[in-house]
Design an enzyme around this catalytic site. Structure first.
Site, PDB file in Angstrom:
ATOM      1  N   CYS A  75      43.775  34.915  32.220  1.00  0.00           N
ATOM      2  CA  CYS A  75      43.137  34.981  33.676  1.00  0.00           C
ATOM      3  C   CYS A  75      42.427  34.055  33.906  1.00  0.00           C
ATOM      4  O   CYS A  75      41.477  33.237  33.344  1.00  0.00           O
ATOM      5  CB  CYS A  75      42.054  36.241  33.637  1.00  0.00           C
ATOM      6  SG  CYS A  75      41.012  36.480  34.795  1.00  0.00           S
ATOM      7  N   TYR A 200      46.792  33.318  44.968  1.00  0.00           N
ATOM      8  CA  TYR A 200      47.060  34.729  45.081  1.00  0.00           C
ATOM      9  C   TYR A 200      47.707  35.090  46.279  1.00  0.00           C
ATOM     10  O   TYR A 200      48.343  35.998  46.614  1.00  0.00           O
ATOM     11  CB  TYR A 200      46.066  35.413  44.596  1.00  0.00           C
ATOM     12  CG  TYR A 200      45.919  35.279  42.775  1.00  0.00           C
ATOM     13  CD1 TYR A 200      46.347  36.447  42.146  1.00  0.00           C
ATOM     14  CD2 TYR A 200      45.028  34.256  42.394  1.00  0.00           C
ATOM     15  CE1 TYR A 200      46.132  36.273  40.759  1.00  0.00           C
ATOM     16  CE2 TYR A 200      44.883  34.130  40.980  1.00  0.00           C
ATOM     17  CZ  TYR A 200      45.414  35.278  39.976  1.00  0.00           C
ATOM     18  OH  TYR A 200      45.554  35.403  39.203  1.00  0.00           O
TER      19      TYR A 200
HETATM   20  N1  LIG Z   1      35.718  37.653  41.363  1.00  0.00           N
HETATM   21  C1  LIG Z   1      36.508  38.068  40.130  1.00  0.00           C
HETATM   22  C2  LIG Z   1      37.733  38.263  40.058  1.00  0.00           C
HETATM   23  C3  LIG Z   1      38.296  38.442  38.773  1.00  0.00           C
HETATM   24  C4  LIG Z   1      39.692  38.921  38.755  1.00  0.00           C
HETATM   25  O1  LIG Z   1      40.448  39.374  39.776  1.00  0.00           O
HETATM   26  N2  LIG Z   1      40.278  39.300  37.500  1.00  0.00           N
HETATM   27  C5  LIG Z   1      41.534  39.911  37.301  1.00  0.00           C
HETATM   28  C6  LIG Z   1      42.262  39.141  36.230  1.00  0.00           C
HETATM   29  S1  LIG Z   1      43.025  37.496  36.583  1.00  0.00           S
HETATM   30  C7  LIG Z   1      41.457  41.226  36.738  1.00  0.00           C
HETATM   31  O2  LIG Z   1      40.743  41.695  35.696  1.00  0.00           O
HETATM   32  N3  LIG Z   1      42.183  42.207  37.677  1.00  0.00           N
HETATM   33  C8  LIG Z   1      42.105  43.555  37.219  1.00  0.00           C
HETATM   34  C9  LIG Z   1      42.078  44.554  38.428  1.00  0.00           C
HETATM   35  O3  LIG Z   1      41.996  44.012  39.541  1.00  0.00           O
HETATM   36  O4  LIG Z   1      42.163  45.721  38.282  1.00  0.00           O
HETATM   37  C10 LIG Z   1      35.792  36.862  39.489  1.00  0.00           C
HETATM   38  O5  LIG Z   1      36.068  35.666  39.824  1.00  0.00           O
HETATM   39  O6  LIG Z   1      35.241  37.001  38.412  1.00  0.00           O
END
Ligand SMILES: N[C@@H](CCC(=O)N[C@@H](CS)C(=O)NCC(=O)O)C(=O)O
Length: 316
Positions: A75, A200
């Site tokens: 990530c 994205y």
């Molecule tokens: N705004 C958040 C975004 C984090 C994010 O989107 N992480 C993704 C992994 S790259 C995630 O965990 N996604 C799981 C989901 O959306 O269910 C940050 O910057 O901390």
């Protein structure tokens, strides 16, 4: 001899297959990546936004060994927090727990059971029992109160930069100094929208026009940064800042993942001389190479984003 389907006419297969696949694709995509009415990806906002402070009477006081980070190695948002932890020399102060993607559940599971939780959702629900939202990484966790302090990477990196200096090996390194904020903040804004989230928005677009808008915006800013780096070592001159960290975690994934999987295919980073030099420069800083793993990144993106790569084939 090649295998051929003798019984069904090709046109029937194409029309039916396309119809069913498109319906399923849209269903999966809207679950994976919510969009607005133009088909552009809308990233949901983070839900836990507490602060850590050096004040002794605050709820979350800065202490060595009290907080841990939950991260997924692929990530880019979690990668920001690992980079700042490394650069500040906080390895013995902030613990790290890894989560891995659960292919069929569509969420994160713990690599090793932690706080009696097997999944990241269980950890979120330990902090907030009725939590129903998305369970994203990174998570900054307080082991003392068993709660999530913050799950927004852009805020966690400021906390790590500012609040743990009394324990940091590299306390003198300030990645978000007051005098550079005026340059860092506008870069962050532009880079978040067009690059970090921009890739994205290319990959998760559900319409041609949404994709094209995101893709053109992305390369316009990459061109702008390429020009800026002609006379500057980093985005804000000679000092490495949080803006560079936030850019780096997208750039390092660009040529192996975003270029092909997310169709960010106008150019590769290796086609930009200044951006390539800049990427190498940051990559060669102490221990930065320990904060990511290109093979895992490739495996996770190509293997787990099923609607974008249904065969699950991982390119060489
Ligand atoms: N705004 C958040 C975004 C984090 C994010 O989107 N992480 C993704 C992994 S790259 C995630 O965990 N996604 C799981 C989901 O959306 O269910 C940050 O910057 O901390």
């Amino acid at each position: 001899m090649t295998k051929q389907n003798q019984s069904l006419p090709t046109s029937f297969l194409i029309v039916t297959g396309r119809f069913i696949w498109q319906k399923l694709w849209l269903l999966m995509m809207s679950n994976l990546a919510p969009t607005n009415d133009k088909g552009s990806y809308n990233r949901p906002s983070s839900q836990f936004c507490h602060q850590i402070s050096q004040e002794k009477d605050s709820i979350y006081t800065a202490e060595a060994g009290r907080y841990s980070l939950y991260v997924g190695i692929s990530c880019p948002w979690a990668h920001r927090t690992l980079m700042v932890r490394t650069l500040k020399g906080l390895e013995n102060v902030i613990e790290v727990n890894f989560v891995i993607p659960a292919v069929n559940q569509g969420g994160w599971i713990m690599e090793n059971t932690s706080e009696n939780c097997q999944t990241l959702r269980q950890l979120y629900q330990l902090s907030k029992p009725n939590y129903k939202g998305r369970c994203t990484v990174p998570v900054l966790w307080d082991k003392k109160t068993k709660t999530i302090v913050n799950n927004e990477s852009s805020e966690i990196i400021i906390l790590l930069n500012n609040e743990f200096n009394q324990f940091a090996k590299n306390a003198h390194l300030n990645l978000y100094s007051d005098d550079l904020k005026i340059e860092i903040d506008p870069w962050n804004e532009k880079i978040y929208h067009h690059i970090n989230n921009g890739v994205y928005r290319c990959g998760f677009a559900q319409t041609q026009s949404a994709y094209e808008e995101a893709c053109k915006g992305l390369f316009k800013i990459l061109d702008e940064i390429e020009a800026n780096l002609t006379n500057n070592r980093y985005l804000c001159g000679n000092n490495l800042t949080l803006a560079d960290i936030r850019l780096f975690t997208t750039l390092i994934r660009f040529d192996i993942v975003y270029y092909s999987l997310f169709k960010c295919s106008v150019k590769m980073i290796k086609d930009y001389p200044n951006l390539s030099r800049y990427l190498d420069d940051i990559n060669n800083l102490s221990y930065i190479k320990n904060t990511y793993d290109l093979n895992m990144i490739k495996k996770d993106y190509y293997g787990n984003l099923f609607p974008l790569n249904p065969s699950g084939i991982i390119p060489l």
